[in-house]
Enzyme design. Structure first.
Site: not given
Length: 376
Positions: A92, A94, A271, A340
């Site tokens: 990214d 920023g 994401d 997990h």
């Protein structure tokens, strides 16, 4: 970078494809674990790669620029050599961090002046120097500098913000095309569609970005305070305009349900910090719903974290044991829960891909959404 569209779900806009980079091939739809400062918080890369089966991770230009700094990264030969991750990396630019972390910032046509959240030092990001910074970082996919307005921004502010973002984008594209990678592997540049929750602004941004014909495109400024249904409306609108033969990346989204619903709208890449952030606080995601491991009800539950085996840790540790670790303030609890959750997210998008290929994604997705929404 090359994108190959392999399958499209007959009842939705869900897609399965391949993204080929110099550091490896990514199967889409894909979730990208967030490695903000060059690490996925609390986890070894060997586990992220071999146990969670991550294919690509994120880095963040703002954080890496401040620490360890571009001089260190250049001397190391880029982020891949610095942190040892050999797969693809996306960074990214920023922009989001500048606007969310810095309490003292100033936007101009030139760029954004801000103060570091670490020591208060003053810095300037421009469309050009964030390209240069990401050249130094050496990520495979780099992002344009943008402003991320709040989700509830009024039309006037959102339009001014978009005007600035699109001006910055044209400069960023030009600079990217006039510069070269530093470490012998190719890089690609993604524009970002902004426009807050205003359909005509989103339509304008997506149309102008589609005309640029970059190798991939991102959708930003969602899941930042607007209602969930508005997010879906904006994604649906934008995906209807962006080229079908390029990957679409929805930035910073989101819950498992959000991911499945946006896959159905045509998004390929995701994401979010939620898997690790929530994991560190005792919340885990499972194929049957959401569990707060700190609750007393799990004290003597010796079943796996997810009985359906969605990650490597499912059979290794019981709910009762991991709850015990959280109650005892043992850091292993946070690590197990984080890994997990990363595994679960990657399992989920892998299942989505399989069902897209098999042609029954929509039916499967509707059932999964009902289960994933439950709090156990």
């Amino acid at each position: 970078m090359k994108f190959t569209l392999q399958h499209t779900d007959p009842q939705s806009h869900a897609r399965a494809g391949l993204i080929d980079t110099d550091h490896g091939t990514i199967q889409t739809p894909i979730f990208m674990p967030v490695g903000t400062v060059g690490s996925v918080k609390g986890l070894h890369f060997r586990d992220v790669k071999t146990d969670a089966h991550a294919q690509i991770i994120l880095g963040n230009t703002y954080h890496l620029y401040l620490r360890p700094g571009l001089d260190v990264l250049r001397a190391a030969g880029g982020l891949h050599k610095f942190n040892g991750w050999q797969g693809p990396i996306l960074t990214d630019s920023g922009g989001f961090q500048v606007f969310s972390l810095s309490q003292n910032r100033k936007l101009t046509d030139e760029g954004v002046t801000f103060r570091s959240h670490i020591d208060g030092s003053k810095h300037l990001f421009t469309p050009e120097n964030v390209v240069d910074a990401q050249r130094v970082i050496g990520s495979d996919i780099i992002m344009a500098l943008d402003e991320c307005p709040p989700g509830q921004s009024d039309y006037k502010y959102a339009k001014q913000s978009l005007d600035l973002t699109m001006s910055w984008l044209r400069r960023g594209v030009k600079h990217f095309d006039e510069t070269e990678p530093l470490y012998g592997h190719n890089q690609t540049f993604f524009p970002i569609v902004q426009g807050a929750a205003h359909p005509e602004l989103r339509k304008r941004a997506a149309s102008e970005i589609a005309e640029l014909q970059r190798e991939g495109n991102a959708i930003g400024g969602l899941a930042v305070g607007e209602p969930t249904e508005v997010m879906y409306e904006m994604v649906d609108l934008v995906c209807g305009i962006l080229p079908t033969d390029r990957p679409r990346y929805l930035m910073g989204v989101g819950t498992p349900v959000n991911i499945l619903e946006n896959i159905a709208l045509g998004v390929d890449m995701f994401d979010c910090v939620m898997p690790t952030r929530n994991g560190r606080n005792g919340m885990i995601f499972t194929s049957e719903g959401i569990i707060n491991l700190r609750n007393e009800k799990w004290k003597t539950d010796f079943s796996p974290l997810d009985p359906n085996g969605t990650s490597f840790v499912d059979s290794a540790y019981s709910r009762a044991y991991v709850r015990h670790l959280f109650v005892a303030n043992e850091m292993l609890g946070a690590l197990i829960a984080s890994e997990h959750n990363i595994s679960f997210y990657l399992w989920l998008v892998g299942q989505a891909r399989q069902h897209i290929i098999e042609g029954d994604f929509s039916t499967w997705k509707d059932g999964m959404v009902r289960r994933l929404s439950a709090r156990l």
